[in-house]
Design a protein around this motif. Structure first.
Motif, PDB file in Angstrom:
ATOM      1  N   LEU A 193       0.840  -1.209   0.000  1.00 11.74           N
ATOM      2  CA  LEU A 193       0.000   0.000   0.000  1.00 11.74           C
ATOM      3  C   LEU A 193       0.873   1.257   0.000  1.00 11.74           C
ATOM      4  CD1 LEU A 193      -2.792   1.381   0.229  1.00 11.74           C
ATOM      5  CD2 LEU A 193      -2.505   1.327   2.711  1.00 11.74           C
ATOM      6  N   LYS A 194       1.843   1.292   0.913  1.00 13.81           N
ATOM      7  CA  LYS A 194       2.702   2.480   1.062  1.00 13.81           C
ATOM      8  C   LYS A 194       3.459   2.781  -0.223  1.00 13.81           C
ATOM      9  CE  LYS A 194       6.016   1.300   3.696  1.00 13.81           C
ATOM     10  NZ  LYS A 194       6.963   0.898   4.712  1.00 13.81           N
ATOM     11  N   HIS A 195       4.066   1.764  -0.805  1.00 11.17           N
ATOM     12  CA  HIS A 195       4.935   1.982  -1.967  1.00 11.17           C
ATOM     13  C   HIS A 195       4.134   2.231  -3.244  1.00 11.17           C
ATOM     14  CE1 HIS A 195       8.290  -0.280   0.409  1.00 11.17           C
ATOM     15  NE2 HIS A 195       8.183   1.002   0.762  1.00 11.17           N
ATOM     16  N   ALA A 196       2.965   1.597  -3.370  1.00 10.97           N
ATOM     17  CA  ALA A 196       2.133   1.866  -4.555  1.00 10.97           C
ATOM     18  C   ALA A 196       1.689   3.331  -4.543  1.00 10.97           C
ATOM     19  CB  ALA A 196       0.928   0.928  -4.580  1.00 10.97           C
ATOM     20  N   THR A 228      11.845  10.009   6.518  1.00  5.01           N
ATOM     21  CA  THR A 228      12.285  10.215   7.909  1.00  5.01           C
ATOM     22  C   THR A 228      12.706   8.910   8.590  1.00  5.01           C
ATOM     23  OG1 THR A 228      10.018  10.014   8.730  1.00  5.01           O
ATOM     24  CG2 THR A 228      10.801  12.237   8.216  1.00  5.01           C
ATOM     25  N   HIS A 229      12.198   7.773   8.090  1.00  7.17           N
ATOM     26  CA  HIS A 229      12.531   6.444   8.632  1.00  7.17           C
ATOM     27  C   HIS A 229      12.831   5.569   7.413  1.00  7.17           C
ATOM     28  CE1 HIS A 229       9.808   8.300  11.572  1.00  7.17           C
ATOM     29  NE2 HIS A 229      10.322   7.520  12.511  1.00  7.17           N
ATOM     30  N   ALA A 230      14.063   5.603   6.942  1.00  3.01           N
ATOM     31  CA  ALA A 230      14.334   5.074   5.593  1.00  3.01           C
ATOM     32  C   ALA A 230      14.554   3.570   5.544  1.00  3.01           C
ATOM     33  CB  ALA A 230      15.554   5.794   5.015  1.00  3.01           C
ATOM     34  N   GLY A 254      12.999  -0.848  -1.006  1.00  4.18           N
ATOM     35  CA  GLY A 254      12.423  -0.062   0.069  1.00  4.18           C
ATOM     36  C   GLY A 254      12.020   1.295  -0.499  1.00  4.18           C
ATOM     37  N   SER A 255      11.416   2.117   0.353  1.00  7.90           N
ATOM     38  CA  SER A 255      10.998   3.436  -0.137  1.00  7.90           C
ATOM     39  C   SER A 255      12.174   4.231  -0.724  1.00  7.90           C
ATOM     40  CB  SER A 255      10.297   4.217   0.971  1.00  7.90           C
ATOM     41  OG  SER A 255      10.993   4.140   2.197  1.00  7.90           O
ATOM     42  N   PRO A 256      13.409   4.142  -0.157  1.00  4.95           N
ATOM     43  CA  PRO A 256      14.502   4.921  -0.757  1.00  4.95           C
ATOM     44  C   PRO A 256      14.833   4.499  -2.189  1.00  4.95           C
ATOM     45  CG  PRO A 256      15.066   4.307   1.484  1.00  4.95           C
ATOM     46  CD  PRO A 256      13.834   3.531   1.131  1.00  4.95           C
ATOM     47  N   ASN A 273      16.789   9.413   6.031  1.00  6.34           N
ATOM     48  CA  ASN A 273      17.193   9.417   7.441  1.00  6.34           C
ATOM     49  C   ASN A 273      16.911   8.059   8.074  1.00  6.34           C
ATOM     50  OD1 ASN A 273      17.990  10.780   9.959  1.00  6.34           O
ATOM     51  ND2 ASN A 273      15.880  10.270  10.541  1.00  6.34           N
ATOM     52  N   GLU A 274      17.912   7.501   8.727  1.00 10.40           N
ATOM     53  CA  GLU A 274      17.734   6.206   9.399  1.00 10.40           C
ATOM     54  C   GLU A 274      18.567   6.217  10.670  1.00 10.40           C
ATOM     55  OE1 GLU A 274      15.926   3.305   9.237  1.00 10.40           O
ATOM     56  OE2 GLU A 274      17.128   2.820  10.989  1.00 10.40           O
ATOM     57  N   LEU A 275      17.923   5.911  11.792  1.00 12.85           N
ATOM     58  CA  LEU A 275      18.613   6.040  13.076  1.00 12.85           C
ATOM     59  C   LEU A 275      19.370   4.780  13.488  1.00 12.85           C
ATOM     60  CD1 LEU A 275      19.094   8.052  15.345  1.00 12.85           C
ATOM     61  CD2 LEU A 275      16.965   7.324  16.396  1.00 12.85           C
ATOM     62  N   ILE A 284      19.666  10.857  12.295  1.00 10.13           N
ATOM     63  CA  ILE A 284      19.178  11.627  13.443  1.00 10.13           C
ATOM     64  C   ILE A 284      17.789  11.126  13.819  1.00 10.13           C
ATOM     65  CG2 ILE A 284      20.541  13.694  12.932  1.00 10.13           C
ATOM     66  CD1 ILE A 284      18.112  14.956  11.634  1.00 10.13           C
ATOM     67  N   ASP A 285      17.354  11.480  15.001  1.00 13.79           N
ATOM     68  CA  ASP A 285      16.015  11.077  15.399  1.00 13.79           C
ATOM     69  C   ASP A 285      14.993  11.718  14.440  1.00 13.79           C
ATOM     70  OD1 ASP A 285      14.577   9.827  17.948  1.00 13.79           O
ATOM     71  OD2 ASP A 285      13.412  11.512  17.182  1.00 13.79           O
ATOM     72  N   ALA A 286      14.009  10.919  14.028  1.00 16.68           N
ATOM     73  CA  ALA A 286      13.052  11.409  13.026  1.00 16.68           C
ATOM     74  C   ALA A 286      12.330  12.669  13.481  1.00 16.68           C
ATOM     75  CB  ALA A 286      12.042  10.316  12.704  1.00 16.68           C
ATOM     76  N   SER A 287      12.082  12.789  14.795  1.00 18.44           N
ATOM     77  CA  SER A 287      11.366  13.982  15.259  1.00 18.44           C
ATOM     78  C   SER A 287      12.210  15.242  15.031  1.00 18.44           C
ATOM     79  CB  SER A 287      10.981  13.847  16.727  1.00 18.44           C
ATOM     80  OG  SER A 287      12.140  13.655  17.492  1.00 18.44           O
ATOM     81  N   ILE A 304       6.682   9.612   6.319  1.00 17.78           N
ATOM     82  CA  ILE A 304       6.874   9.368   7.758  1.00 17.78           C
ATOM     83  C   ILE A 304       6.407   7.935   8.028  1.00 17.78           C
ATOM     84  CG2 ILE A 304       6.301  10.140  10.093  1.00 17.78           C
ATOM     85  CD1 ILE A 304       5.693  12.923   8.935  1.00 17.78           C
ATOM     86  N   ASP A 305       7.358   7.067   8.288  1.00 19.52           N
ATOM     87  CA  ASP A 305       7.070   5.620   8.304  1.00 19.52           C
ATOM     88  C   ASP A 305       7.753   4.956   9.505  1.00 19.52           C
ATOM     89  OD1 ASP A 305       6.348   3.087   7.487  1.00 19.52           O
ATOM     90  OD2 ASP A 305       7.967   2.906   6.030  1.00 19.52           O
ATOM     91  N   PRO A 306       7.272   5.278  10.723  1.00 16.61           N
ATOM     92  CA  PRO A 306       7.957   4.796  11.929  1.00 16.61           C
ATOM     93  C   PRO A 306       7.813   3.287  12.131  1.00 16.61           C
ATOM     94  CG  PRO A 306       6.426   6.597  12.430  1.00 16.61           C
ATOM     95  CD  PRO A 306       6.121   6.120  11.051  1.00 16.61           C
TER      96      PRO A 306
HETATM   97  N1  SAM Z   1      10.445   3.545   4.933  1.00 16.70           N
HETATM   98  C1  SAM Z   1      11.042   2.215   4.800  1.00 16.70           C
HETATM   99  C2  SAM Z   1      10.504   1.561   3.538  1.00 16.70           C
HETATM  100  O1  SAM Z   1       9.325   1.765   3.195  1.00 16.70           O
HETATM  101  O2  SAM Z   1      11.261   0.849   2.883  1.00 16.70           O
HETATM  102  C3  SAM Z   1      10.779   1.341   5.995  1.00 16.70           C
HETATM  103  C4  SAM Z   1      11.062   1.972   7.322  1.00 16.70           C
HETATM  104  S1  SAM Z   1      10.811   0.940   8.725  1.00 16.70           S
HETATM  105  C5  SAM Z   1       9.074   0.757   8.805  1.00 16.70           C
HETATM  106  C6  SAM Z   1      11.136   2.031  10.053  1.00 16.70           C
HETATM  107  C7  SAM Z   1      12.599   2.400  10.214  1.00 16.70           C
HETATM  108  O3  SAM Z   1      12.699   3.473  11.142  1.00 16.70           O
HETATM  109  C8  SAM Z   1      13.489   1.291  10.754  1.00 16.70           C
HETATM  110  O4  SAM Z   1      14.529   1.052   9.846  1.00 16.70           O
HETATM  111  C9  SAM Z   1      14.020   1.834  12.073  1.00 16.70           C
HETATM  112  O5  SAM Z   1      15.364   1.464  12.318  1.00 16.70           O
HETATM  113  C10 SAM Z   1      13.900   3.321  11.873  1.00 16.70           C
HETATM  114  N2  SAM Z   1      13.722   4.114  13.097  1.00 16.70           N
HETATM  115  C11 SAM Z   1      13.160   3.738  14.279  1.00 16.70           C
HETATM  116  N3  SAM Z   1      13.109   4.773  15.136  1.00 16.70           N
HETATM  117  C12 SAM Z   1      13.619   5.846  14.485  1.00 16.70           C
HETATM  118  C13 SAM Z   1      13.803   7.205  14.849  1.00 16.70           C
HETATM  119  N4  SAM Z   1      13.425   7.664  16.049  1.00 16.70           N
HETATM  120  N5  SAM Z   1      14.335   8.032  13.929  1.00 16.70           N
HETATM  121  C14 SAM Z   1      14.698   7.583  12.705  1.00 16.70           C
HETATM  122  N6  SAM Z   1      14.562   6.285  12.295  1.00 16.70           N
HETATM  123  C15 SAM Z   1      14.022   5.428  13.187  1.00 16.70           C
END
Ligand code: SAM
Length: 298
Positions: free
Chosen positions: A30-33, A54-56, A118-120, A136-138, A161-164, A182-184
């Protein structure tokens, strides 16, 4: 690659989630389509745009990896759309899914599904030479893999960095045209509330941006509470697309997922009205098939 910033290990939030276990599942479909449709629409204008993830995650996934093989979640997602066992997709839906599925097919030229973007990587394949990707990936290890995947792509900036903080410090983008995903990992109890707050902060900085926010659905009360919070933000243009693969009635299990699209392309609602019933039927795991689109289309 232009920029990398480290975080102090002591300041890391809980980070057990690894997307490699889930890549290509129904949530990714769903997300990628939808992400692919949004990118294709924004490319209709020639001016450059910026994609911020933000969450790569790690960017690209090997479906034969130990993690993928352990869950085989992709078989209930992308595996039901393409591959030898999948029945053909009706032509009108194939056209809606083409931007997404063409990228997946291009990674699997022999036909057998071995790799999943993945999304990237999906965004990198669809975006143009002058567009910019900020990923961004923490998680330190996943960030290293992500960095290696895009080492030769000069359009890509990698952050750790932290996504927030990312949503605050990266907006508005210099191009003033952008897509923010935004995909936490949703490992924290209050993560839906955190995400609503992050979206609110992001919109204060970049009110015209297109935001895609993914969320898991187990049972509905927390999701309705989240949407009530989103309603309070008074966002003018917003689409809610929910997909259930099982009845959304058990808090212990992932029964569906949803996507909130803020400032969606004007064509997206009509496409989702056709796509959601198709995906709900194709990806369901039981008798119940369900979806929801707000605002509804006739
Ligand atoms: N967006 C990606 C995709 O569609 O291919 C999938 C992302 S996955 C659902 C969530 C990612 O967020 C994980 O790789 C995780 O390590 C990372 N993550 C978790 N907490 C985070 C934070 N506070 N800031 C940035 N990244 C974080």
């Amino acid at each position: 690659m232009l920029l990398t910033r480290a975080v102090h290990p002591g300041s890391l939030p809980r980070m057990n989630y690894r997307h490699a276990y889930h890549a290509g599942n129904f949530g990714d479909v769903l997300k990628h389509a939808v992400l692919a449709l949004v990118i294709e629409h924004m490319k209709l204008k020639p001016s450059p745009l910026r994609f911020i993830d933000t969450h790569a995650g790690i960017g690209a996934y090997d479906l034969g990896s130990t993690a993928s093989t352990k869950t085989l979640e992709w078989q209930g997602g992308i595996g039901r759309l393409i591959g030898p066992a999948a029945s053909p997709i009706p032509a009108d839906l194939a056209a809606v899914l083409a931007p997404y599925l063409d990228v997946v097919r291009s990674l699997n030229p022999a036909g057998r599904l071995k790799s999943y973007p993945g999304s990237p990587l999906l965004a990198a394949r669809l975006l143009r030479r002058d567009d910019v990707l900020v990923l961004n990936e923490l998680h330190p290890e996943d960030q290293g893999t992500l960095r290696a995947t895009f080492a030769r792509d000069a359009r890509v900036k990698i952050l750790c960095i932290d996504a927030s903080l990312a949503v605050k410090s990266l907006l508005p983008p210099k191009e003033r045209r952008g897509i923010v995903l935004i995909d936490p990992a949703y490992e924290e109890r209050d993560e839906l509330q955190q995400v609503a707050r992050a979206l609110s902060a992001a919109l204060r900085r970049f009110a015209t941006g297109t935001f895609l926010l993914w969320y898991p659905i187990k049972d509905l009360p927390p999701i309705e509470a989240f949407h009530a919070e989103i309603d309070q933000l008074g966002i003018g243009k917003c689409l809610r697309a929910d997909l259930y693969t099982r009845a959304p009635d058990t808090p212990e299990r992932l029964n569906g997922c949803g996507l909130l699209v803020v400032n969606p392309p004007w064509t997206l609602g009509g496409k989702l009205a056709r796509l959601l019933p198709f995906l709900a039927g194709r990806l369901k795991n039981g008798p119940a098939e369900g979806w929801r689109l707000d605002p509804p289309r006739s």
